[in-house]
Structure formats: structure tokens, C-alpha cells
Design a protein around this motif. Structure first.
Motif, PDB file in Angstrom:
ATOM      1  N   GLY A  50       7.481  -0.162   7.200  1.00 35.62           N
ATOM      2  CA  GLY A  50       7.913   0.437   7.565  1.00 35.62           C
ATOM      3  C   GLY A  50       8.956   0.209   6.160  1.00 35.62           C
ATOM      4  N   ILE A  51       9.128  -0.973   5.863  1.00 37.05           N
ATOM      5  CA  ILE A  51       9.346  -1.076   4.539  1.00 37.05           C
ATOM      6  C   ILE A  51       9.305  -0.562   2.883  1.00 37.05           C
ATOM      7  N   GLY A  52       7.659  -0.761   2.986  1.00 40.48           N
ATOM      8  CA  GLY A  52       7.139  -0.296   2.268  1.00 40.48           C
ATOM      9  C   GLY A  52       7.049   1.390   2.396  1.00 40.48           C
ATOM     10  N   SER A  53       6.667   1.732   3.150  1.00 35.23           N
ATOM     11  CA  SER A  53       7.154   3.907   3.519  1.00 35.23           C
ATOM     12  C   SER A  53       7.909   4.069   3.185  1.00 35.23           C
ATOM     13  N   GLY A  54       9.416   3.073   3.310  1.00 29.78           N
ATOM     14  CA  GLY A  54      10.794   3.575   3.197  1.00 29.78           C
ATOM     15  C   GLY A  54      11.014   3.684   1.480  1.00 29.78           C
ATOM     16  N   LEU A  55      10.154   2.232   1.388  1.00 26.67           N
ATOM     17  CA  LEU A  55      10.623   2.226  -0.548  1.00 26.67           C
ATOM     18  C   LEU A  55       9.932   2.687  -1.197  1.00 26.67           C
ATOM     19  N   GLY A  56       9.016   3.413  -0.885  1.00 26.23           N
ATOM     20  CA  GLY A  56       7.470   4.440  -1.179  1.00 26.23           C
ATOM     21  C   GLY A  56       8.256   5.915  -1.886  1.00 26.23           C
ATOM     22  N   TYR A  57       8.597   6.558  -0.343  1.00 24.75           N
ATOM     23  CA  TYR A  57       9.489   7.351  -0.117  1.00 24.75           C
ATOM     24  C   TYR A  57      10.907   7.725  -0.957  1.00 24.75           C
ATOM     25  N   ALA A  58      11.714   6.572  -0.847  1.00 22.33           N
ATOM     26  CA  ALA A  58      12.941   6.539  -2.172  1.00 22.33           C
ATOM     27  C   ALA A  58      12.548   6.022  -3.244  1.00 22.33           C
TER      28      ALA A  58
ATOM     29  N   GLU B 240       0.910  -1.004  -0.120  1.00 24.32           N
ATOM     30  CA  GLU B 240       0.184   0.199  -0.050  1.00 24.32           C
ATOM     31  C   GLU B 240       0.331   1.697   0.200  1.00 24.32           C
ATOM     32  N   PRO B 241       2.109   1.060   0.481  1.00 25.87           N
ATOM     33  CA  PRO B 241       2.665   2.563   0.979  1.00 25.87           C
ATOM     34  C   PRO B 241       3.380   2.784  -0.171  1.00 25.87           C
ATOM     35  N   LEU B 242       3.579   1.622  -1.214  1.00 27.21           N
ATOM     36  CA  LEU B 242       4.210   2.026  -2.622  1.00 27.21           C
ATOM     37  C   LEU B 242       3.601   2.936  -3.203  1.00 27.21           C
ATOM     38  N   SER B 243       2.838   3.062  -3.484  1.00 28.70           N
ATOM     39  CA  SER B 243       1.415   3.544  -4.207  1.00 28.70           C
ATOM     40  C   SER B 243       0.324   4.204  -3.904  1.00 28.70           C
ATOM     41  N   LEU B 244      -0.742   2.964  -3.331  1.00 33.71           N
ATOM     42  CA  LEU B 244      -1.726   4.078  -3.305  1.00 33.71           C
ATOM     43  C   LEU B 244      -2.535   4.721  -1.680  1.00 33.71           C
ATOM     44  N   ASN B 245      -0.887   4.440  -0.743  1.00 36.69           N
ATOM     45  CA  ASN B 245      -0.811   5.193   0.092  1.00 36.69           C
ATOM     46  C   ASN B 245       0.486   6.098   0.328  1.00 36.69           C
ATOM     47  N   ASN B 246       0.748   6.135  -0.345  1.00 35.62           N
ATOM     48  CA  ASN B 246       2.479   6.466  -1.056  1.00 35.62           C
ATOM     49  C   ASN B 246       2.490   7.358   0.716  1.00 35.62           C
ATOM     50  N   PRO B 247       3.568   7.534   1.141  1.00 31.01           N
ATOM     51  CA  PRO B 247       4.543   8.711   1.874  1.00 31.01           C
ATOM     52  C   PRO B 247       4.037  10.182   1.535  1.00 31.01           C
ATOM     53  N   ILE B 248       4.613   9.877   0.146  1.00 30.45           N
ATOM     54  CA  ILE B 248       4.555  11.410  -0.283  1.00 30.45           C
ATOM     55  C   ILE B 248       3.730  11.988  -1.656  1.00 30.45           C
ATOM     56  N   LEU B 249       3.061  11.164  -1.845  1.00 28.09           N
ATOM     57  CA  LEU B 249       2.086  10.738  -2.922  1.00 28.09           C
ATOM     58  C   LEU B 249       0.406  11.442  -2.126  1.00 28.09           C
ATOM     59  N   ILE B 250      -0.049  10.098  -2.049  1.00 27.59           N
ATOM     60  CA  ILE B 250      -1.358  11.160  -0.664  1.00 27.59           C
ATOM     61  C   ILE B 250      -1.014  11.267   0.272  1.00 27.59           C
ATOM     62  N   GLN B 251      -0.059  10.918   1.578  1.00 27.33           N
ATOM     63  CA  GLN B 251      -0.289  10.980   2.792  1.00 27.33           C
ATOM     64  C   GLN B 251       0.753  12.838   3.181  1.00 27.33           C
ATOM     65  N   VAL B 252       1.354  12.838   1.823  1.00 29.97           N
ATOM     66  CA  VAL B 252       2.069  14.276   1.913  1.00 29.97           C
ATOM     67  C   VAL B 252       3.095  14.962   3.288  1.00 29.97           C
ATOM     68  N   LEU B 253       3.511  13.280   3.259  1.00 28.76           N
ATOM     69  CA  LEU B 253       4.902  13.488   4.335  1.00 28.76           C
ATOM     70  C   LEU B 253       6.201  13.501   4.227  1.00 28.76           C
TER      71      LEU B 253
ATOM     72  N   GLY C 200      17.292   7.287   0.408  1.00 26.19           N
ATOM     73  CA  GLY C 200      16.338   6.330   0.160  1.00 26.19           C
ATOM     74  C   GLY C 200      15.927   5.050   0.987  1.00 26.19           C
ATOM     75  N   LEU C 201      18.075   5.079   1.257  1.00 22.10           N
ATOM     76  CA  LEU C 201      17.402   3.348   1.298  1.00 22.10           C
ATOM     77  C   LEU C 201      17.553   3.584   3.328  1.00 22.10           C
ATOM     78  N   SER C 202      18.279   4.460   3.360  1.00 21.70           N
ATOM     79  CA  SER C 202      19.219   4.662   4.243  1.00 21.70           C
ATOM     80  C   SER C 202      17.168   4.529   5.666  1.00 21.70           C
ATOM     81  N   VAL C 203      16.428   6.187   4.807  1.00 17.14           N
ATOM     82  CA  VAL C 203      15.009   5.904   5.420  1.00 17.14           C
ATOM     83  C   VAL C 203      14.186   4.692   5.812  1.00 17.14           C
ATOM     84  N   THR C 204      14.349   3.923   4.854  1.00 19.94           N
ATOM     85  CA  THR C 204      14.331   2.053   4.735  1.00 19.94           C
ATOM     86  C   THR C 204      14.491   1.815   6.130  1.00 19.94           C
ATOM     87  N   VAL C 205      15.550   1.823   6.084  1.00 18.57           N
ATOM     88  CA  VAL C 205      16.539   0.957   7.139  1.00 18.57           C
ATOM     89  C   VAL C 205      15.468   1.620   8.278  1.00 18.57           C
ATOM     90  N   ILE C 206      15.552   2.558   8.423  1.00 25.00           N
ATOM     91  CA  ILE C 206      15.320   3.236  10.080  1.00 25.00           C
ATOM     92  C   ILE C 206      13.557   3.093   9.925  1.00 25.00           C
TER      93      ILE C 206
END
Lengths: 203, 235
Positions: free
Chosen positions: A132-140, A11-24, A43-49
Motif C-alpha cells: 500500500g505504501i509503495g503503491s501510494g508513493l508510486g502514484y505520488a 515493485e509499485p515504485l517503478s516496475l509495477n507502478n500504478p500509473i506507468l504500468i497498471q495505468v490506474l 500523493g501523501l493522502s492517497v499513500t496513507v489511505i
């Protein structure tokens, strides 16, 4: 993998993407991606964290006193960021020099706190890890797209390798200096959101 | 008995516990990784000094050996031109080299005397301010004490793609062959607004869109060339 876990990841990769949809996490998304390489590392550092902070908070979520939960989340995130930055310094010195101040700024990335509060506080460890991994990659991937566009048109290179041939420059092509400005990152993110909405709103 | 996670006592103990655990964790991680990151920092600094001497693209493993080979002395001098320390014999990284860039001032200026293919070079460390944070660099001069042989600049937090370009070889190479000092002995090497080079002997093109970082480099060079003038004029 059952459907709920799969959804937590995709979900965070596209439909609920942190940047595109949640604008975070917009601020850091604009700062680091004038070139492709820092965008990828960031992008990778944020994904890990996001992955580990989601996992840890989810594991201790039932013990956290409600009134100080935000502070506990912050402490966990800050500790993780500090450790990541120390590990980078010891094992990938060049990368840590390149990211310099931005690693510290991951603490202030709203995606982290957003996912902790919205997801990890109320879901199990495995689902939280995947979220967490999905959100990080969605951001990345947004960072990578914007970084690639800006580096290609702003400097004519990708990852430092020249892409636009010399013949084009001889024919009068000029790098677009506007692309290296932070304002252009905002415009490109806007365009990505626009294109993304065209495809997603049909469903 | 079900634990009341909202009681004051619990909240207080929980917060204290978390802080103690995290503090120990960070302390252990720091102590465990310190040796490695310190070694990385030293190699990185040596790499920067070698880059100022146009020795770039070395493998990490070869940096130490090359540094020992090229650097003859890591002296400490002061702005009056007096030599405070001749430098360490063997390692060449315990006198001038050991001075942290935050501690460089008119009273203790590190200076590297080097030998590149039989020619004597001086490498002058410099520290200044960019737009967002600190900048620093090394400028290598020929034996005449004024012709620039090479340079290296870096920064803490300049804007990627703009001010950060001072770290690129392209910007640094533009300094080679310029004159650091004018005939009257004052610092002449400077960075001007991009495209406004009037006197090619001592002016270098700044970076478009990064005027404040370019000005930072200009001021840093002017200040430090001034500090080293007394020592260089004695050579």
C-alpha cells in the motif's frame, strides 16, 4: 527484511507502478497537479489511505464473504477517506480547504480498489501494508513530477516561489498557458511513461 | 467446525456488522473532532473578512483579536435597506457572522461595519456559482459606499491553476480602488474577459482560461451589490 516484503514495497515504485504500468488512477492524476503543492498533498493522502486500507482488508481477508468482498472493500475505503478528511479539517484546515473535493474523490481512485483486490485479498498484513505504501508513493511521485513540470512552465513558479527570473520575462519569455490545461497533464504523463519504458524495457 | 463464509446468513450478518462498526466509528470521529473543525471554520471565515480589508498573512492565533479590534458590528440587513439586527456587542460573531453562507438571501444579508486605521468600511458577503460549484467572497467598500477598498474571493471546487486563481491575492487586489456603483446608483463593478478592460474605473480583468468562473464572479458581484444598494444609499 526478506526479499518478498522488499519486493512488495519497491515493485509499485517503478516496475509495477500504478500509473506507468497498471495505468490506474489516471483521472485524479490529471486533475490535481496544475501546481506542485496540491500534487504533494494528494500523493501523501492517497499513500496513507492505500496503506491503511490494504492493512485492514488484509487483516480481515479470511472472514470476508466472497460475494460481497468488493462492497466490503468499498466501505473500508470510504470510511478511511471520511476519517482522513475529518482529521485534515480539524488539524490541517488550510490543506483540507485546498484539497476540498479531491479528498472525497480518493474513494474513486482505482489504485485503491485495484491493490485491495489484487494484493491485500491474498497476502499477509505486513506485505499488504508495504504494498500500500509503495503503491501510494508510486502514484505520488508521478503526480509530483507532472505537477512540477506544469507549475514551472505554466506559471514560472515552484510551490509558489518564482523560479524563472524576471530577466527572462523582460527578454520576451511567456508562460505557457497550455501547461495549465488538463490536456497537458495527459501529454506529460504520456512522456513520463515513454521515458520510463525506454529504461525498463532494456532489462 | 469451519465457518462457511459463503452462506447467506453469514454474508448478511457480516455486512450488517461491518456497517454498524463503521457507522459508530465515523460518528465518534465526527463528534470528537467537531469542536476543533468548527473553531477552524470560524477562524477561517474571520480571516477571509480581514483579507477583504487588506489585512492578510495574520497568524492563526492573532485572528480572533484582530477581528474583534477591526469589526465594529456584524449587522443583519435586508434588500429593502432595513436593519434587522444591529449585531452583537461583545463578540461580534453571533448575529450577521453566524449566518451560514447558504442562508444568505434578500431577507437576511449579513453586513460588517469595520474600522481600519480610523476609516469606516463596509464588508459585504457574497455568494454565487462558479463553473463546478459554489463561489463566495467579501467586498469591502469605503465610507462613501462605492469605492472598493479590498476584496476576497474563494471557491468550493474550481479548477486548480485556472478558476481557482480567484482565491489568489493578485486577482483580488485588482478590485481595490474601483467604483462599485455608477452615478445612477446601479451596480457597475464587473469582471470582463481578460485584456478587454474598456473602463478602468469599474472593470476588472478576468482570468485567462477561466471565463466561466470569471463570469460567475461577475454575476455574483452584480447580484449582491444590487441587494445591498438600498442599505448603502441610506448611509
Amino acid at each position: 527484511m526478506d526479499a518478498k516484503l522488499k519486493q512488495a514495497f519497491t515493485e509499485p515504485l517503478s516496475l509495477n507502478n500504478p500509473i506507468l504500468i497498471q495505468v490506474l488512477g489516471i483521472c485524479s492524476a490529471l486533475a490535481v497537479n496544475a501546481q506542485l503543492e496540491p500534487a504533494i498533498v494528494m500523493g501523501l493522502s492517497v499513500t496513507v489511505i492505500t496503506a491503511f486500507s490494504n492493512l485492514i482488508i488484509s487483516l480481515i481477508r479470511k472472514t470476508i464473504p466472497n460475494r460481497i468482498r468488493i462492497i466490503i472493500q468499498l466501505v473500508v475505503v470510504a470510511a478511511l477517506v471520511t476519517i482522513v478528511s475529518m482529521v485534515l479539517k480539524a488539524f490541517a484546515y488550510d490543506v483540507s480547504v485546498q484539497l476540498s473535493v479531491y479528498v472525497g474523490l480518493i474513494i474513486t481512485n482505482c489504485i485503491l480498489m485495484g491493490r485491495l483486490e489484487a494484493f491485500a485479498m491474498s497476502n499477509g498484513p505486513l506485505a499488504s501494508l508495504l504494498d500500500g505504501i509503495g503503491s501510494g508513493l508510486g502514484y505520488a511521485w508521478i503526480l509530483v513530477v507532472v505537477g512540477a513540470v506544469r507549475e514551472l512552465f505554466g506559471a514560472g513558479t515552484l510551490l509558489g516561489f518564482q523560479i524563472i527570473p524576471d530577466a527572462c520575462y523582460e527578454a520576451g519569455y511567456v508562460n505557457n498557458g497550455m501547461m495549465t490545461m488538463p490536456a497537458m497533464a495527459l501529454i506529460i504523463v504520456g512522456c513520463v511513461i515513454w521515458v520510463h519504458r525506454i529504461f525498463t524495457s532494456k532489462n | 467446525m469451519k465457518l462457511n463464509t459463503n452462506s447467506n446468513t453469514y454474508t448478511f450478518l457480516y455486512a450488517s456488522g461491518v456497517v454498524v462498526v463503521v457507522a459508530f466509528l465515523l460518528a465518534f470521529a465526527y463528534a470528537g473532532l467537531k469542536e476543533r473543525s468548527d473553531a477552524n471554520e470560524r477562524i477561517d471565515k474571520k480571516q477571509q473578512i480581514l483579507a477583504a480589508l487588506n489585512i492578510r498573512g495574520l497568524d492563526k492565533a492573532d485572528v480572533e483579536a484582530k477581528y474583534k479590534d477591526v469589526v465594529l458590528q456584524d449587522m443583519i440587513v435586508n434588500a429593502k435597506g432595513e436593519t434587522l439586527n444591529e449585531g452583537t456587542e461583545d463578540t461580534k460573531d453571533e448575529a450577521g457572522f453566524a449566518i451560514d453562507r447558504k442562508d444568505i438571501n434578500a431577507e437576511s444579508l449579513p453586513l460588517y461595519v469595520c474600522n481600519v486605521d480610523g476609516a469606516k468600511k463596509f464588508v459585504l458577503p457574497m455568494v454565487g456559482k462558479g463553473l463546478w460549484g459554489g463561489i463566495w467572497g467579501f467586498v469591502a467598500l469605503d465610507e462613501d459606499g462605492t469605492t472598493v477598498f479590498g476584496s476576497y474571493f474563494s471557491h468550493e471546487s474550481e479548477t486548480a491553476g485556472l478558476g481557482a486563481l480567484i482565491k489568489e491575492q493578485k486577482f483580488q487586489e485588482a478590485f481595490s480602488g474601483k467604483q462599485a456603483f455608477a452615478a445612477d446608483g446601479t451596480a457597475a463593478l464587473t469582471v470582463v474577459k481578460s485584456g478587454n478592460v474598456q473602463n478602468a474605473a469599474c472593470e476588472v480583468d478576468g482570468i485567462t482560461g477561466a471565463t466561466l468562473t470569471s463570469n460567475g464572479v461577475r454575476d455574483m458581484i452584480k447580484e449582491y451589490l444590487g441587494l445591498y444598494t438600498a442599505f448603502l444609499s441610506k448611509q
